[in-house]
Motif scaffolding. Structure first.
Motif, PDB file in Angstrom:
ATOM      1  N   VAL A 235       0.746  -1.156   0.119  1.00 45.94           N
ATOM      2  CA  VAL A 235       0.046   0.062   0.080  1.00 45.94           C
ATOM      3  C   VAL A 235       1.118   1.101   0.239  1.00 45.94           C
ATOM      4  O   VAL A 235       2.148   1.257   0.350  1.00 45.94           O
ATOM      5  N   ASN A 236       0.085   2.425  -0.263  1.00 42.38           N
ATOM      6  CA  ASN A 236       0.855   3.602  -0.245  1.00 42.38           C
ATOM      7  C   ASN A 236       1.029   4.124   1.262  1.00 42.38           C
ATOM      8  O   ASN A 236       0.637   3.518   2.099  1.00 42.38           O
ATOM      9  N   PRO A 237       1.762   5.299   1.359  1.00 40.30           N
ATOM     10  CA  PRO A 237       2.089   5.781   2.822  1.00 40.30           C
ATOM     11  C   PRO A 237       0.556   6.082   3.616  1.00 40.30           C
ATOM     12  O   PRO A 237       0.815   5.563   4.957  1.00 40.30           O
ATOM     13  N   ASP A 238      -0.321   6.506   2.955  1.00 45.93           N
ATOM     14  CA  ASP A 238      -1.743   6.603   3.376  1.00 45.93           C
ATOM     15  C   ASP A 238      -2.607   5.322   3.600  1.00 45.93           C
ATOM     16  O   ASP A 238      -3.815   5.506   4.036  1.00 45.93           O
ATOM     17  N   LEU A 239      -2.102   4.363   2.994  1.00 46.65           N
ATOM     18  CA  LEU A 239      -2.759   2.801   3.183  1.00 46.65           C
ATOM     19  C   LEU A 239      -3.814   2.660   2.104  1.00 46.65           C
ATOM     20  O   LEU A 239      -4.496   1.714   2.155  1.00 46.65           O
ATOM     21  N   SER A 240      -3.682   3.629   1.067  1.00 46.79           N
ATOM     22  CA  SER A 240      -4.571   3.391  -0.059  1.00 46.79           C
ATOM     23  C   SER A 240      -3.582   2.524  -0.835  1.00 46.79           C
ATOM     24  O   SER A 240      -2.431   2.299  -0.847  1.00 46.79           O
ATOM     25  N   ILE A 241      -4.244   2.137  -2.001  1.00 45.80           N
ATOM     26  CA  ILE A 241      -3.708   1.232  -3.182  1.00 45.80           C
ATOM     27  C   ILE A 241      -3.277   2.261  -4.317  1.00 45.80           C
ATOM     28  O   ILE A 241      -3.840   3.260  -4.394  1.00 45.80           O
ATOM     29  N   PRO A 242      -2.107   2.035  -4.980  1.00 51.29           N
ATOM     30  CA  PRO A 242      -1.620   2.925  -6.123  1.00 51.29           C
ATOM     31  C   PRO A 242      -2.908   3.179  -6.957  1.00 51.29           C
ATOM     32  O   PRO A 242      -3.716   2.086  -7.532  1.00 51.29           O
ATOM     33  N   GLU A 243      -2.996   4.367  -7.448  1.00 52.19           N
ATOM     34  CA  GLU A 243      -4.045   4.960  -8.371  1.00 52.19           C
ATOM     35  C   GLU A 243      -5.307   4.723  -7.957  1.00 52.19           C
ATOM     36  O   GLU A 243      -6.262   5.042  -8.617  1.00 52.19           O
ATOM     37  N   HIS A 244      -5.670   4.422  -6.826  1.00 50.83           N
ATOM     38  CA  HIS A 244      -7.038   4.247  -6.270  1.00 50.83           C
ATOM     39  C   HIS A 244      -7.001   4.910  -4.774  1.00 50.83           C
ATOM     40  O   HIS A 244      -7.192   4.109  -3.935  1.00 50.83           O
ATOM     41  N   PRO A 245      -7.087   6.195  -4.801  1.00 50.01           N
ATOM     42  CA  PRO A 245      -6.902   6.637  -3.351  1.00 50.01           C
ATOM     43  C   PRO A 245      -8.085   6.665  -2.449  1.00 50.01           C
ATOM     44  O   PRO A 245      -8.319   6.727  -1.441  1.00 50.01           O
ATOM     45  N   ASN A 246      -9.492   6.190  -3.031  1.00 50.27           N
ATOM     46  CA  ASN A 246     -10.407   5.628  -2.469  1.00 50.27           C
ATOM     47  C   ASN A 246     -10.768   4.349  -1.788  1.00 50.27           C
ATOM     48  O   ASN A 246     -11.780   3.858  -1.471  1.00 50.27           O
TER      49      ASN A 246
END
Length: 439
Positions: A288-299
């Motif tokens: 996951v990204n640093p904000d715990l979202s997945i790449p290219e899908h911030p929601n």
């Protein structure tokens, strides 16, 4: 399965998994004018850190599980749905449950993890793992049934195999299982049987690494090792299991005959992450990204055991423990709340912070008055660590009834050295090889 929309204008946040992470995320969304759907294939939230106590007859399943609907009975924006998610369709912004598509505005995946036999899935039928209540009651059945089988067994070798218990993996679960089983066999039930000496039971803990509780400090690891041995647990370090059969375990050239083998050596993330089409680590966790979202899908967020996340402050991986899932769930819930509130004010979404994990320390219990604690640089063992362990676990149970039930059960066990949940459920027929002797 239908998830009905009562307000067509409301945003929908779907949370897959009613464990620590999912529940924490949903609670952060309280009082928002949104629709929150918590989806789980079971109708209860399970306090997994105490599962081994169900498996070793200290607690009943109801003591550590609470209906998810009851947890959210006062949170009116939460709907609870029983079902298993088959797939996540990122392009269609929906999940699929039994072929039905359910759309979302935000998605939080907290589906947890399951056992990993490192490519040897055929071992599962001989060596059950411990992740669910069903697992715990099956382990309890096998464990207690072994003594019943030994009681009527007339062949010494077969009786010895009945009274040999092997635990593979010396992490917290493995150490806690091994310690509890040794304590029961050696201290609690000897007077219950007439034809066997339960104190001769062997509990063997096998670990592929150089020490038990490898994630904890060397000092705590050493203390745990000593406490396990004081209970009579035999510890085999730097030992790899090469085969598990119905009648025992092979480690290289060594074969140990045993009727009971338990698996606590590895886990892998829920296979649901594979449907995302994003990068996974070797354990199947979503990177996951640093904000715990997945790449290219911030929601779309992934938290808990299903996520391969790193702490923004230390750069270390987030451990797959309850506190990591709870903190991740609360973090994601706050992000969704802030972004929704900004949208309501017609403002742009605030910048997201990176997730920072606050390590509150590690605890593991070995037996009565035996435990280790490693928190905030303080390392404890024995009774002080055991008291802290008990207090922390009672504190984090989700409802008051469970807190009271667990506290009473532990007090009873502590005072009278008795485990009241010694019930054998399921098939339990044993061929009686010696005539009953009534004394």
């Amino acid at each position: 399965m239908g998830i009905n929309v009562t307000n067509k204008e409301a945003e929908r946040i779907l949370i897959v998994g009613g464990g620590f992470g999912g529940v924490s995320a949903a609670k952060e969304l309280k009082d928002l004018p949104v629709e929150v759907g918590v989806i789980d294939r079971r109708n209860y939230h399970l306090f997994q850190p105490l599962l081994y106590q169900v498996a070793t007859a200290a607690l009943n399943p109801s003591d550590i599980a609470s209906p998810i609907r009851r947890i959210f009975r006062h949170q009116k924006n939460v709907g609870v749905f029983l079902g298993e998610v088959d797939q996540v369709d990122l392009s269609g912004q929906c999940i699929r449950i039994d072929g039905e598509s359910v759309p979302f505005d935000y998605l939080v995946l907290a589906a947890g993890a399951t056992h990993s036999y490192f490519g040897n899935d055929q071992w599962a039928k001989y060596a059950p793992g411990l992740k669910t209540i069903d697992d715990a009651t099956e382990i309890r059945r096998r464990f207690l049934l072994a003594f019943e089988a030994a009681e009527v067994e007339t062949d010494p070798e077969a009786r010895s195999a009945c009274l040999t218990f092997i635990v593979v993996g010396a992490g917290p679960t493995g150490c806690e299982l091994a310690g509890a089983m040794a304590e029961i066999a050696h201290n609690i039930i000897p007077a219950d049987f007439r034809h066997i000496d339960t104190t001769t039971a062997r509990v063997i803990l096998i670990e592929g690494g150089p020490r038990v509780l490898g994630a904890m400090s060397e000092k705590c690891s050493k203390a745990a090792h000593e406490q396990l041995e004081s209970l009579g647990v035999e510890i085999m370090l730097n030992t790899s299991v090469t085969e598990i059969q119905e009648d025992g375990v092979r480690c290289g050239e060594t074969f140990v005959a045993a009727q009971n083998v338990l698996w606590a050596a590895g886990v892998k993330a829920s296979p649901l992450g594979e449907s995302l089409g994003v990068e996974l680590d070797r354990s199947g966790r979503v990177i996951v990204n640093p904000d715990l979202s997945i790449p290219e899908h911030p929601n779309v967020f992934v938290i808990g055991d299903q996520a391969a996340a790193k702490c923004a402050k230390t750069g270390k991986p987030i451990p797959g423990v309850a506190q990591g899932a709870m903190q991740g769930g609360a973090f994601v819930g706050k992000i969704i709340r802030k972004e929704f509130e900004a949208k309501q004010r017609s403002e742009s979404s605030p910048k997201r912070n990176a997730f920072t994990y606050f390590d509150k320390g590690n605890l593991a219990t070995i037996g009565r008055n035996k435990a280790v604690a490693d928190a905030f640089g303080v390392k404890l063992k024995g009774l002080p660590a055991w008291i802290i362990w008990a207090a922390v676990h009672i504190l984090f149970l989700v409802n008051f009834r469970s807190k009271v039930a667990v506290a009473i059960s532990w007090c009873w066990t502590y005072l009278f050295s008795d485990r009241g949940a010694r019930l054998i459920t399921g098939k339990s027929k044993i061929a009686i090889k010696r005539p009953p002797k009534f004394e």
